[in-house]
Structure formats: structure tokens, C-alpha cells
Design a protein around this motif. Structure first.
Motif, PDB file in Angstrom:
ATOM      1  N   ALA A  55       0.832  -1.203   0.000  1.00 34.15           N
ATOM      2  CA  ALA A  55       0.000   0.000   0.000  1.00 34.15           C
ATOM      3  C   ALA A  55       0.868   1.255   0.000  1.00 34.15           C
ATOM      4  O   ALA A  55       0.579   2.232  -0.698  1.00 34.15           O
ATOM      5  CB  ALA A  55      -0.931  -0.025   1.205  1.00 34.15           C
ATOM      6  N   ASN A  59       0.953   3.916  -3.033  1.00 32.71           N
ATOM      7  CA  ASN A  59       0.586   5.309  -2.788  1.00 32.71           C
ATOM      8  C   ASN A  59       1.673   6.248  -3.296  1.00 32.71           C
ATOM      9  O   ASN A  59       1.385   7.280  -3.921  1.00 32.71           O
ATOM     10  CB  ASN A  59       0.358   5.525  -1.294  1.00 32.71           C
ATOM     11  N   LEU A  72      -5.585   8.832  -7.308  1.00 33.99           N
ATOM     12  CA  LEU A  72      -5.632   8.983  -5.854  1.00 33.99           C
ATOM     13  C   LEU A  72      -6.799   9.862  -5.418  1.00 33.99           C
ATOM     14  O   LEU A  72      -7.480   9.573  -4.427  1.00 33.99           O
ATOM     15  CB  LEU A  72      -4.328   9.584  -5.334  1.00 33.99           C
ATOM     16  N   GLN A  77      -6.603   6.861  -0.991  1.00 30.43           N
ATOM     17  CA  GLN A  77      -5.291   6.297  -0.695  1.00 30.43           C
ATOM     18  C   GLN A  77      -5.401   4.794  -0.500  1.00 30.43           C
ATOM     19  O   GLN A  77      -6.327   4.302   0.148  1.00 30.43           O
ATOM     20  CB  GLN A  77      -4.743   6.940   0.588  1.00 30.43           C
ATOM     21  N   PRO A  78      -4.477   4.018  -1.060  1.00 26.82           N
ATOM     22  CA  PRO A  78      -4.524   2.557  -0.903  1.00 26.82           C
ATOM     23  C   PRO A  78      -4.509   2.143   0.569  1.00 26.82           C
ATOM     24  O   PRO A  78      -3.707   2.653   1.356  1.00 26.82           O
ATOM     25  CB  PRO A  78      -3.266   2.087  -1.617  1.00 26.82           C
ATOM     26  N   LYS A  79      -5.406   1.236   0.923  1.00 32.28           N
ATOM     27  CA  LYS A  79      -5.469   0.699   2.282  1.00 32.28           C
ATOM     28  C   LYS A  79      -4.758  -0.649   2.386  1.00 32.28           C
ATOM     29  O   LYS A  79      -4.254  -1.003   3.444  1.00 32.28           O
ATOM     30  CB  LYS A  79      -6.935   0.487   2.700  1.00 32.28           C
ATOM     31  N   ALA A 156      -5.965   0.221  -7.915  1.00 31.95           N
ATOM     32  CA  ALA A 156      -6.144   1.306  -6.952  1.00 31.95           C
ATOM     33  C   ALA A 156      -7.589   1.437  -6.490  1.00 31.95           C
ATOM     34  O   ALA A 156      -7.860   1.687  -5.307  1.00 31.95           O
ATOM     35  CB  ALA A 156      -5.673   2.616  -7.570  1.00 31.95           C
TER      36      ALA A 156
END
Length: 591
Positions: A55, A59, A72, A77-79, A156
Motif C-alpha cells: 500500500a 501510494n 488517488l 489512498q490505498p489501504k 487502486a
């Protein structure tokens, strides 16, 4: 004649950035196939783990580019970390022949609660590509792969947010043993989606007891462009096979394939048309065997040789165009009119005032005029229910006679009524997959069915409110909570799209202002105006003012043209996808 929404008459565009697409009469595909064949039992032939994507690293990489920052901003935001596998499986070809295909399996992992335990599955269908090596699983191994942009967006939006993703590359691509791609073939592509789903689920990680633990049982189906068509086709086939689907979200697809095809042949040429025409005719020739006797029946002599084996290819689109294997834009012939300008030889339309003039050329064009004329003769004798005029029964023609129109009608998805909630998303000014005769028409048909009391649950989202005739957001059959939430999602998507559209125009305008060719042309125009005023006896002040005005007019015209071209070339492939894909996820979150 169907008219697409506003676009400038002349376009200078590199079509290499496009993700393009197209789209059973009354929802049935019962046509005989060449060679027959039966659907084999789906077999997972192999699964190869690829480097995972953390992640944090994901990001950071997204934040390092403008396109990544856009993703984004809409996906968040990537978790989750994303585990990626390349899977191979058995499926069928367009003629029912046994073959193989490959795809990507993306599995979320990590400590966030949304990344662990049983997770929902997203079955994703990608857009049109000419690249033989297209591979959605190459995200962490080959940043130059043709799938990089789309696989990044999908990872994403879905995988990094806690969804398992199964994304087929399609038969004919990557490691597939099929020598062609069964493009917008309902029977093949819907079956392959089911095959890919089975293979993806079989490849999911196992716990110590050997039981798959990552699949929650929720299944969402989506896709963009060609993939929008494939997603809708898969929903229909899964309904018929009683495969439970939680919700679907086809995006920017050509669902009303005969209407779309008729609109094109009437002269409404799409950007990217010269790329997907050979994909289309080869697909249907392999399936039905009657689209032409020889390729030169349909294609002009400059392009007919080997066009049936041209795509998919290892050559770039730029090489296809510059080496004369395909024309860049011109599908059809133009001829000189009585007034000296170019006209459409069949409809007589004046191309000098047409927004579709880029799709015509007097010499270097793709489709034989005789083939087009025969097609349009059948369209006039056996008209589609929506093109050229919308009728009370906006379905495909009941008995088309031209072989290509027969194929279009056979693979047209109008008449399908989904049993699951469905969101259709796109942009009303799409110059590649026209919004009005596809998503808007499909939604209109479903709306009429819902109005008659049928249990249909769907929504239509047009992310583009910048045009003179925005469609906005509409729905039927959704519960109050879902409708309210999706209205808010729609407004957010429309605002974001408007912002990025404006930024695209502004960047093109500023670039045009400092373009050496534009500056030189402006200076020349200014000098000519200056001399003209002085020669006529005007003052130096008047001459200077005339020079300034002439130069400004040249720059303004160039800037306007550049802005139009920038939007047209990026609208379908770059601008709409992030907002529709994010809206699809929001729709899935309601269920």
C-alpha cells in the motif's frame, strides 16, 4: 440521422491513447458458428505469483505522476497491499473452438480490517487494445505493458480498497493460443468471463485446511469500453445460468451494437474506428463465416491484404499508421462536391461543416464505399428501432439482411433486463463510444420496462455536465438510501470530471500559445495586416492595432483547436474512466 454530441469538425488526434469498444437481438445469441464446438469444462491451467504491491509503495508511485494523482483523488489512498497472480485457463474461441486465455488475480492483504477475511470479488473486463502482449497481471513487472494504465486504475480502485479482482486478458491476447480476438462476440466473451471467474476463484489462496477463505460470496461485475459491453454480456449470461451476481456496473460500452453500427455507417464516424473495424470483422468472420467472401469485399485495396490477421499485433498503433497498415482516422470515402468542398458520396452531407469530417478522406480510407452502400441499403429497408430515428420499439431490426448487420443484431444487448442492480456510467460527449445510442438508449428501454411495473433496479450516470445537453443522473427501482447516496456520488463525479476537463483544455491552450509554429503563423499574419493597413494609407497606430488583432486571432484559433483536440483524444481513454470506475465502486458499496 443520429447525431453525436458536440465536437469540432476537424480533429488531429493520435489514437494510440484510446481504449475503444463496441457492443443478441433482443438479448439472444443463437447464431450458428463455424466449426461448431462445445464449451469445455473450465480448467485453471496455471497460476504464477508476481511481486506484490505494498500500500505504501503504491501510494508513493501514484503520487509521482499527474495521472496517478488523479486516481488517488477519486479512488482514495490505498489501504491494502495487493498480491498479484497471473492465471491461465481454458475457454472457447469465437467459433466454439477450444482455446486458452489468461488474466490477473489481485488479492488484498494487510492489517486493515477491509483487507482481511472474506472479501467481495470484482470481475473486471478491460477495454479494446491492439497489443498482443496486453496483460493485466504485469502491474509490478512491466510498466511499459499496454495494460499498465488500466491495471493501475483497477488495482487502486478495487484491490487496494479490499476487493478481490479477477481481470481476464481475453482470448487472443498475452499467452492465449487463439490467433485472433473474438471482439464483441456475446456468446464467447460472456462465456469467457464465467471461465475466468471460475479460474480466479480456483486460484485464490487456501488456508491450512485447503478451503478457500478469501471469497465472501459477493460478486460484482464491471468493465470499461469494450469491457463495458463484455460486463453487460456477462451479466446477461450469468442471469441465464443462474449464477448469483450482487450488482453490475458496465461503463462506456456499446450495448446497442446495431444502433451504434448503423450510426457509424450513416457517417457518424468514431475516433478509433479504423482500429476496431478489423478487430470486429475478423471476429465475426471467424464466428459466422459470411462477413465477406474475401477481405477486399469490405476493405479498400490499400489495406485489404492480411487485414484479417493484422490484429492483435506486436506493432504499436503509431507503427500501424505510419507504415500504411491502417489509416489513422478515415473510415469512409469523401468526394468533391459541386461547390468544391468534400461531401459524403452516399448521404451527400457537406463534410466541410461536419464534426465527423476527420473520418473521411478522398483516397486513404478503410471501408469500401460499395460495402458501405450495401450496408446502408439494408439499414433503410430494415431499420433499427433507434437509428436513424427513435421509434416506439427501440430494439434491433427484426430481420436484417446484410451479414454485418445480422452480426450486430445477433450480438446487440437491447432487450436484456438485469435481475441485479445495475449502474451504467459514461460521458455524453464521448467521441469513441457514443453515449446516446448506447448507455442512454439502454437506460431508456429499462426505464420504460420499470415504468410498466417490472422489478428493474438501475441507474444511469453521465459524468459530463459541461455540454449543452447533459444527461445527469437518473434511476429506477433502487431503494431510497441507495438513490440518495448515488446522487451524492454522481455530483462529486461530475464536479471532479468538470475540473479535469477544464484543466485539460487549459493545458492545451497554454501549450498552443507558445508553439513555435503558432507563434510564427501569428507573426506572419500580424505582419501582413500591418503592411495592408499602411499600404491603404492608414496610420502606424492603426497598422499596429490591426497586426495585434490578426496575430491574436491566429493564436486564439490555434488554442481553441488544440483544446478541442486534447479533450477529444483523451475523453474516452483517460478522462472518463477514473470517475466512472470510482462511481462503480461506490455503487457496489451499497450492497
Amino acid at each position: 440521422m443520429f447525431q453525436k454530441t458536440t465536437m469540432a469538425a476537424a480533429i488531429t488526434i493520435a489514437t494510440s491513447v484510446l481504449l475503444v469498444a463496441c457492443g443478441d437481438s433482443n438479448g439472444n445469441n443463437n447464431g450458428a458458428v463455424v466449426g461448431g464446438g462445445t464449451t469445455p469444462t473450465t480448467t485453471l491451467l496455471g497460476s504464477e505469483q508476481k511481486p506484490a504491491l505494498s500500500a505504501a509503495n503504491f501510494n508513493a508511485s501514484l503520487g509521482a505522476s499527474a495521472s496517478g494523482k488523479l486516481i488517488l483523488s477519486v479512488a482514495g489512498q490505498p489501504k491494502c497491499d495487493v498480491s498479484i497472480s497471473h492465471i491461465e485457463y481454458s475457454t472457447i474461441g469465437g467459433a466454439g473452438e477450444a482455446t486458452t486465455a489468461s488474466g490477473a488475480l489481485m488479492v488484498p492483504t494487510g492489517s486493515d480490517p477491509s483487507c482481511t477475511g472474506k472479501r467481495p470479488v470484482v470481475l473486471y473486463a478491460h477495454g479494446t487494445t491492439t497489443s498482443k502482449g496486453f496483460n493485466m497481471a504485469a502491474l509490478t513487472t512491466d510498466p511499459t505493458n499496454a495494460a499498465a494504465g488500466e491495471s493501475t486504475l483497477v488495482a487502486a480502485t478495487f484491490a487496494a480498497q479490499g476487493y478481490i479482482v479477477v481481470a481476464p486478458n481475453y482470448a487472443g491476447y498475452d499467452t492465449s493460443t487463439l490467433a485472433y480476438h473474438p471482439y464483441v462476440n456475446y456468446k464467447q466473451q460472456s462465456q469467457e468471463m464465467i471461465d475466468a471467474l471460475k479460474a480466479g476463484r480456483a486460484a485464490l489462496p487456501k488456508d491450512a485446511a485447503g478451503t478457500t477463505t478469501t471469497d465472501s460470496g459477493k460478486l460484482f461485475v464491471t468493465g470499461y469500453s469494450e469491457g463495458g459491453y463484455v460486463a453487460m454480456a456477462a451479466l446477461k449470461a450469468m442471469d441465464a445460468a443462474h449464477i448469483p451476481v450482487t450488482a453490475g456496473a458496465p461503463m462506456s460500452g456499446p450495448y446497442s451494437l446495431e444502433a451504434y453500427g448503423d450510426a457509424i455507417f450513416y457517417g457518424n464516424t468514431p475516433i478509433g474506428g479504423t482500429v476496431f473495424a478489423p478487430l470486429l470483422t475478423t471476429s465475426y468472420q471467424k464466428a459466422y463465416g459470411n462477413i465477406y467472401n474475401i477481405t477486399s469485399d469490405a476493405y479498400t485495396s490499400a489495406y485489404a491484404a492480411n487485414i484479417d490477421t493484422l490484429l492483435p499485433t506486436t506493432l504499436s498503433q503509431n507503427v500501424l499508421f505510419t507504415t500504411g497498415k491502417l489509416p489513422q482516422l478515415a473510415l469512409f470515402q469523401s468526394v468533391a462536391g459541386s461547390s468544391g468542398g468534400q461531401v459524403d458520396p452516399i448521404t451527400g452531407a457537406d463534410l466541410s461543416t461536419s464534426q465527423f469530417s476527420f473520418g473521411f478522406d478522398p483516397s486513404s480510407y478503410l471501408i469500401n464505399t460499395s460495402y458501405r452502400a450495401a450496408y446502408l441499403k439494408d439499414a433503410a429497408a430494415n431499420p433499427d428501432g433507434a437509428v436513424p430515428a427513435l421509434t416506439a420499439s427501440p430494439l434491433p431490426a427484426t430481420a436484417p439482411q446484410h451479414p454485418l448487420r445480422k452480426a450486430f443484431a445477433l450480438n446487440d444487448l437491447r432487450g436484456y433486463v438485469p435481475s441485479m442492480p445495475v449502474l451504467m456510467c459514461g460521458g455524453n460527449q464521448d467521441p469513441t463510444v457514443f453515449f446516446a445510442p448506447n448507455a442512454q438508449l439502454m437506460a431508456g428501454i429499462l426505464g420504460n420496462i420499470a415504468g410498466a411495473g417490472a422489478p428493474v433496479a438501475f441507474a444511469l450516470l453521465d459524468v459530463d455536465t459541461t455540454s449543452k445537453a447533459p444527461v445527469g443522473f437518473s434511476s429506477a427501482g433502487l431503494n431510497t438510501s441507495v438513490t440518495t447516496n448515488m446522487k451524492a456520488v454522481a455530483q462529486q463525479a461530475q464536479t471532479g470530471f468538470g475540473t479535469i476537463l477544464g484543466a485539460t483544455k487549459d493545458a492545451a491552450i497554454e501549450a498552443a500559445k507558445v508553439d513555435p509554429k503558432v507563434v510564427a503563423a501569428a507573426n506572419a499574419a500580424g505582419q501582413a495586416a500591418y503592411v495592408k493597413v499602411l499600404t491603404a494609407g492608414g496610420s502606424q497606430a492603426d497598422a499596429a492595432a490591426a497586426a495585434k488583432a490578426a496575430g491574436t486571432a491566429v493564436v486564439t484559433a490555434a488554442a481553441t483547436s488544440a483544446a478541442t483536440a486534447a479533450v477529444a483524444s483523451s475523453y474516452h481513454g483517460s478522462l472518463v474512466p477514473p470517475f466512472c470506475t470510482s462511481a462503480a465502486r461506490a455503487f457496489f458499496q451499497q450492497y
